[in-house]
Every structure is written in C-alpha cells, then in structure tokens.
Design an enzyme around this catalytic site. Structure first.
Site, short mmCIF file in Angstrom:
data_model
loop_
_atom_site.label_atom_id
_atom_site.label_comp_id
_atom_site.label_asym_id
_atom_site.label_seq_id
_atom_site.Cartn_x
_atom_site.Cartn_y
_atom_site.Cartn_z
CG HIS A 79 -79.86 47.37 0.49
ND1 HIS A 79 -79.94 46.86 1.71
CD2 HIS A 79 -80.08 48.90 0.51
CE1 HIS A 79 -79.93 48.17 2.55
NE2 HIS A 79 -80.21 48.99 1.78
CG ASP A 81 -77.14 44.41 2.79
OD1 ASP A 81 -78.00 44.98 2.02
OD2 ASP A 81 -76.16 44.79 3.48
CG ASP A 141 -81.69 51.12 5.13
OD1 ASP A 141 -81.64 50.72 3.71
OD2 ASP A 141 -80.61 51.48 5.62
CD GLU A 174 -77.06 50.50 0.82
OE1 GLU A 174 -76.85 51.70 0.82
OE2 GLU A 174 -77.11 49.83 2.15
CD GLU A 175 -77.87 48.80 5.22
OE1 GLU A 175 -76.74 50.04 5.66
OE2 GLU A 175 -78.95 49.14 5.41
CG ASP A 197 -81.05 52.31 0.03
OD1 ASP A 197 -81.82 51.82 0.90
OD2 ASP A 197 -79.94 51.92 -0.12
CG HIS A 379 -78.82 52.09 9.64
ND1 HIS A 379 -77.65 52.55 9.13
CD2 HIS A 379 -79.26 51.66 8.65
CE1 HIS A 379 -77.34 52.27 7.91
NE2 HIS A 379 -78.45 51.94 7.57
#
Length: 404
Positions: A79, A81, A141, A174-175, A197, A379
């Site tokens: 992903h 994002d 990520d 995705e997030e 991922d 994150h």
C-alpha cells in the site's frame, strides 16, 4: 539497478497519508502523486498491463516466461498510504552507514532511538540504518514493501529470471481499512497473492484479529451543582464508569500474541454529553463475540442505573480473522517459508496483532498471506529499517516467484 532502500527514500518524499472518516477512495488526493510516479516507473521497467484507476490503485504484470505458462499466477501487493495520525509530510530520513548498534539522535527533535527501548537495534550493527528525523513517520509502512516489490520486478526483468505470471498491485487507504475494498481481481489476474506489509523478515502472517469499533454516546443531565443532589447525571463521570467496567488488563499495553483487548482511542466530555471510542480486537471468534457481549451488557447496566438513553453503544464490524479461510491454502504459506529459509532465516508463523489488506482479500476469495519488509516501530517517529533487510526482502520475493 537501484537497491530497494534507494527507492524507499524516493517514495518517502511523497506525502501520502490517508484520512479517517472520509467517504471516498482514496481518502486523500495526495495519494495520486505516488500512484502516478509508480505507474510511470513500472512502464519504464518494462512491466506489462500497467494501469492506474480512478481510485489510485496501480496495476501491472509480468507475463509468464516461456515454458512456465502453466504455473499459478502470483500477486504481489503493497500500500502507498501512510498512517493518518502522525505526520507523513516533509519526511527527512537519516541514513546511517555502518551503524554502531547504539543510540541514534533523531535529528533535533529531542527523540532518541535507543537499544533500551528497541531491543533489535544491537542486531543491526554494521548495517545501513534508515530512521526518521523524529518529526514524521518514515513511511516504510508500506513504502518499503512497494520498493521491495518494484526492485524484485526490476531484477526479474534484468536478469531474465524464469517465472510464472506475476501480478502487481499498489493500493491506497490500507491504514484506514479501505485498501482492499476496490481491488479488481479480474484486472489483477492472480490465483493467490502476498501482501508485503509486515515487520520481521522471518515472519509469515496468515492470522489476524477479528475487529470492531465501539462508539459510546453518553447523555447526562446538567443542573446547577448547588441543587444537584440525586438529580445531576455527569456524562463525563458515566463515561469513566463505562471504562472502569472493562477488564483493566485487557488493553494493548498488557496483552501479546493471541490475547485480545479493548483499546480506548479517544474520550471527550462535559457534564451534559460525553463520547468514548474503542477498537475491540481478538483472534478467537468466540472470545471476540464475548467482548461484544460484554460491551452490550455494560450498555444495559448503565441504562438501568441512570435511565434509558443515558448510554448508546454503536458497534461496527471492521474485519475478520483471515485464518478462517486460509486452512485450505497452507501451501502458499509453506512456499513463502521455503523462500525465507533459502534467504538464510528461520521462518516463523506469527499472528498479526492487527489487520492487513491480505485479510480482506483472503475473505473476498484471494488467499493472501503477509510477508515482512524488515521494518520496525511503524506508525510513529521511531520507525526504522536497514538497507540490508530490504535487500533480503527482495531475495525472499524472488525465491517465491522464481522458477522452482
């Protein structure tokens, strides 16, 4: 050829954070900036069937090599994002060659990457460590996954590695849990797939949480405090009471492995109104159902105590444990494990304490375990990865898709 970490640095410069509570895909138009870049790069590599749709999904493929047309088609998915709740703008990575295994000051932010907090750091000694400057996420990520897939495809083309059909898709959102919803299986053209991922390279993930969001609206009764005896209902205090009725040990800070939790994400309130937002997680379907039952029971008790309508609970199912549909497809997990072993690592099966696009895709009918990128502490500002780990991730992908 570019190394994967060089691509990560290029992609990290593009701001692609998604957004919560936006009824559109992508949730942020800025995700198109990276989608356009990736589509152009795929074409430049010589990939076929390159297509970017109106929702920022980017598709491409490598047709099967001569003599391998009968192989099952493999999908590779990552992903674009980054997480919405910590800045992904103006990312300025630090690249530390021959890292000494000790503390790293993250720019001038005052934050420090320390072995006391991050036990893996000493094992990275001698490698090229890539960190944030302490003010943003790195974006590994999952831009690391994007970079590793792109680099593997470049290697396959340049080195003429025999392969069956390889289908690639880079997804938005995705997030915020939307990334798999609009992925077009027909356009992808894969029999099974892997999301790239995860974290540790030796891990293969095919179990996730069952997940729900729990929102509480609490209505109080406000009156002058001098006349409040036996009359006032303080909504903020009722919200505290609701939280206190949940098991104190069932929080993310006290659980691991297959243990589930209630996670209080936000709490706001006055005397008159209050709101609570939780995410609810458990690997076991039975335990997950019991958690939902507990929440509904608390709602009943609060309304019996303070009056009907005082507490209103809204439970929203988010995703289910992908293990329920992977039992018939363990051969693709074993295929990944063989590639991990061939790269010199000991494969381990670890449940995801969260969800992945692969969970939604598997539940939609495309079996899709998750592979590690080699990154850590996603994150937030302590996110880090090494160039060497990304190289190994590329080798694992090549081991999965190459001629067997």
């Amino acid at each position: 050829m570019m190394r994967a970490y060089e691509r990560l640095l290029k992609y990290a410069a593009v701001h692609t954070a998604s957004a919560e509570d936006v009824d559109a895909t992508p949730t942020t138009a800025r995700q198109f900036d990276l989608a356009h870049l990736l589509a152009d790069e795929l074409r430049a590599l010589g990939m076929a069937e390159v297509y970017e749709d109106e929702h920022a999904y980017v598709y491409a493929a490598l047709p099967a090599s001569a003599g391998m047309e009968g192989e099952r088609a493999i999908g590779l998915i990552a992903h674009i994002d980054t997480v919405p709740d910590f800045s992904g703008e103006n990312v300025r990575p630090q690249v530390i060659e021959n890292y000494n295994g000790g503390e790293v000051a993250l720019g001038t932010s005052g934050r420090v990457l320390s072995p006391e907090k991050f036990a893996e750091l000493p094992t990275l000694k001698g490698q090229t460590l890539i960190t944030t400057d302490g003010t943003t996420v790195l974006g590994a990520d999952d831009k690391a996954g994007v970079a590793e897939i792109m680099t593997a495809c470049e290697r396959i083309i340049a080195q003429g590695i025999p392969h069956g059909r390889i289908a690639v898709c880079f997804t938005p959102d995705e997030e915020v849990g939307h990334g798999a919803a609009l992925l077009d299986f027909d356009r992808l053209g894969a029999d099974f797939a892997y999301t790239v991922d995860g974290g540790a390279l030796e891990e293969v993930n095919f179990e996730t949480f069952n997940a729900a969001a729990a929102h509480w609206d609490v209505t109080g009764f406000n009156i002058h405090p001098g006349d409040a005896k036996n009359t006032m209902i303080n909504a903020s205090l009722v919200a505290c009471e609701i939280n206190a009725m949940l098991p104190a040990g069932d929080t993310p800070a006290h659980t691991e492995g297959y243990e589930g939790f209630y996670h209080l994400m936000s709490m706001t309130g006055t005397v008159e109104r209050a709101e609570l937002d939780y995410i609810v997680r458990d690997h076991s379907a039975a335990s997950f159902a019991a958690r939902e039952t507990t929440l509904r029971h608390i709602e009943k008790l609060i309304n019996e105590k303070y009056g009907a309508g005082t507490a209103k609970l809204t439970l929203t199912e988010q995703y289910r444990n992908m293990a329920e549909c992977m039992s018939d497809h363990m051969d693709i997990v074993e295929r990944a494990e063989r590639a991990i072993a061939a790269a010199g690592l000991k494969p381990v099966r670890v449940p995801v304490r969260g969800g992945t696009d692969g969970a939604q895709l598997s539940l939609r009918g495309l079996p899709c375990p998750n592979l590690g990128t080699g990154g850590y502490s996603f994150h937030g500002p302590y996110e880090h990865i090494t160039a060497e780990a990304m190289d190994t991730a590329v080798e694992i992908i090549l081991g999965i898709v190459g001629k067997r």
